[in-house]
Design a protein around this motif. Structure first.
Motif, short mmCIF file in Angstrom:
data_model
loop_
_atom_site.label_atom_id
_atom_site.label_comp_id
_atom_site.label_asym_id
_atom_site.label_seq_id
_atom_site.Cartn_x
_atom_site.Cartn_y
_atom_site.Cartn_z
N HIS A 201 36.48 43.96 39.35
CA HIS A 201 36.18 45.13 40.19
C HIS A 201 34.78 44.99 40.78
O HIS A 201 34.00 44.16 40.34
CB HIS A 201 36.23 46.42 39.35
N ASP A 203 31.36 47.60 41.47
CA ASP A 203 30.87 48.91 41.08
C ASP A 203 30.62 49.73 42.35
O ASP A 203 30.02 49.24 43.29
CB ASP A 203 29.56 48.78 40.27
N ASN A 240 23.73 44.11 39.42
CA ASN A 240 24.86 44.04 40.36
C ASN A 240 24.56 44.89 41.58
O ASN A 240 24.17 46.05 41.44
CB ASN A 240 26.13 44.68 39.77
N HIS A 258 33.19 41.42 39.57
CA HIS A 258 32.91 40.89 38.24
C HIS A 258 33.99 41.35 37.26
O HIS A 258 34.76 42.26 37.56
CB HIS A 258 31.51 41.33 37.77
N PHE A 274 24.52 52.76 35.92
CA PHE A 274 25.02 52.74 37.30
C PHE A 274 24.19 53.73 38.11
O PHE A 274 24.33 54.94 37.94
CB PHE A 274 26.48 53.19 37.36
FE LIG Z 1 31.27 46.86 36.57
#
Ligand SMILES: [Fe+2]
Ligand SMILES: C=C1C[C@]23C[C@H]1CC[C@H]2[C@@]12CCC[C@@](C)(C(=O)O1)[C@H]2[C@@H]3C(=O)O
Ligand SMILES: O=C(O)CCC(=O)C(=O)O
Length: 328
Positions: A201, A203, A240, A258, A274
């Motif tokens: 997926h 993010d 990320n 990832h 996140f």
């Molecule tokens: Fe992730």
């Protein structure tokens, strides 16, 4: 450790061993945050991979280890206890099921909203300590996310340097925190297949900061679609690029695909911050990065994007629905 139901091929996803992925890649961009070239290296890494590793990040190893050990304690509680902190819809304790649309992985986790004190209905000295450490760690993660976002803006030579970081710094910022536990899965060591811990997926947020113990399993996808294994390093952070940052840079930075493969020998514990914008924020390319080009994306707010992600499967290309198809 019998925490999750035994894997069987009908329930879980397996991927075939692939030689390139099983040899650790040495090509992961490395950024030393204490060096003056950090900003230009970050920009290059975000363009080429949407991913990089950070050292000299200033988070004391002691704070990280303490949180990690409380997290391991939490996951070693009986399932009935952990389930008191669930179900994860979307926040809380979750086991095997990821998101609302049928995705499963060899994983159990705590998914938390960063704007709330963690009031999982569990009590006891250890849980209080865990809660307290989580709150401190979340603050440290927000600061580090903002430091890195400032370096991105500087590296891109755009003003003001807090164009990205102000969204994560905002009191209304819709950020999340996740602790993932992947028990060792001995069955997998026997048949040599790779059981999926957390499916592929991207993010959706702006930026994710990942730290794990020294257990391998994390992989990123390169532009050509091949997968490479990221050597674990418990002293470093892995960054990320999220979908929202891809849009804000009008596609110059790419959000990285990832996944995590389960490990046959050791449990993996990862903690991910996140960094997301306020719900009402319009996610659109920054005018200073457009240079007369048109936006590659339709306009949307983070609220709209986030809502739409919950209607998707983990592996879906969520940004696809928001791409503007150039009229020919
Ligand atoms: Fe992730
Ligand atoms: C199938 C899912 C599960 C989602 C939503 C949707 C698509 C993307 C997944 C993630 C991936 C990144 C963290 C997270 C918290 C997020 O924001 O998007 C995850 C969320 C969840 O695990 O609930
Ligand atoms: O647990 C990991 O190492 C990564 C999991 C992940 O990508 C996520 O939770 O979004």
């Amino acid at each position: 450790m019998v925490l999750l139901s035994k894997p069987s091929s009908e329930q879980y996803t397996y991927v075939r061993n692939n030689m390139q992925a099983t040899t650790f890649s040495s090509s992961i961009p490395l950024v030393d945050l204490s060096k003056p070239d950090a900003k230009s290296l970050i920009v290059k890494a975000c363009e080429d991979f949407g991913f990089f590793k950070v050292i000299n990040h200033g988070i004391p190893m002691e704070a990280i280890s303490q949180l990690e050990s409380e997290a391991f304690k939490f996951f070693s509680l009986p399932l009935t206890e952990k389930e008191k902190a669930g179900p994860a819809n979307p926040f809380g304790y979750g086991n095997k099921r990821i998101g609302p649309n049928g995705d499963v992985g060899w994983v159990e986790y705590l998914l938390l909203n960063t704007n709330q004190e963690h009031n999982f209905s569990l009590h006891g000295k250890d849980i209080d300590k865990f809660r307290c450490l989580l709150n401190d760690y979340k603050c440290a993660m927000r600061n580090m996310a903002c430091e890195i976002l400032d370096l991105m803006a500087e590296g891109l030579k755009i003003q003001p340097k807090n164009v990205f970081s102000k969204l994560v710094m905002d009191k209304q910022s819709d950020s999340a925190f996740r602790v993932n536990h992947y028990p060792a899965c001995p069955e997998l060591a026997i048949n040599g297949e790779n059981l999926i811990g957390f499916g592929e997926h991207t993010d959706p947020q702006i930026i994710s900061l990942l730290r794990s113990n020294n257990t391998s399993g994390f992989q990123i996808s390169l532009r050509d679609g091949s997968w490479i294994s990221v050597p674990p390093d418990h002293r470093s952070f892995f960054i990320n690029v999220g979908d929202s940052l891809q849009v804000m840079t009008n596609g110059r930075f790419k959000s990285v695909r990832h996944r995590v493969l389960a490990n046959g020998i050791n449990p993996r514990l990862s903690m991910i911050y996140f960094g997301g914008p306020p719900l009402s924020e319009k996610i659109a390319p920054l005018p200073s990065l457009m240079k007369g080009n048109e936006s590659l994306y339709k306009e949307f707010t983070w609220f709209e994007y986030k809502n739409s992600t919950y209607g998707t499967r983990l592996a879906d290309n969520r940004l696809g629905n928001y791409e503007r198809i150039a009229a020919s």
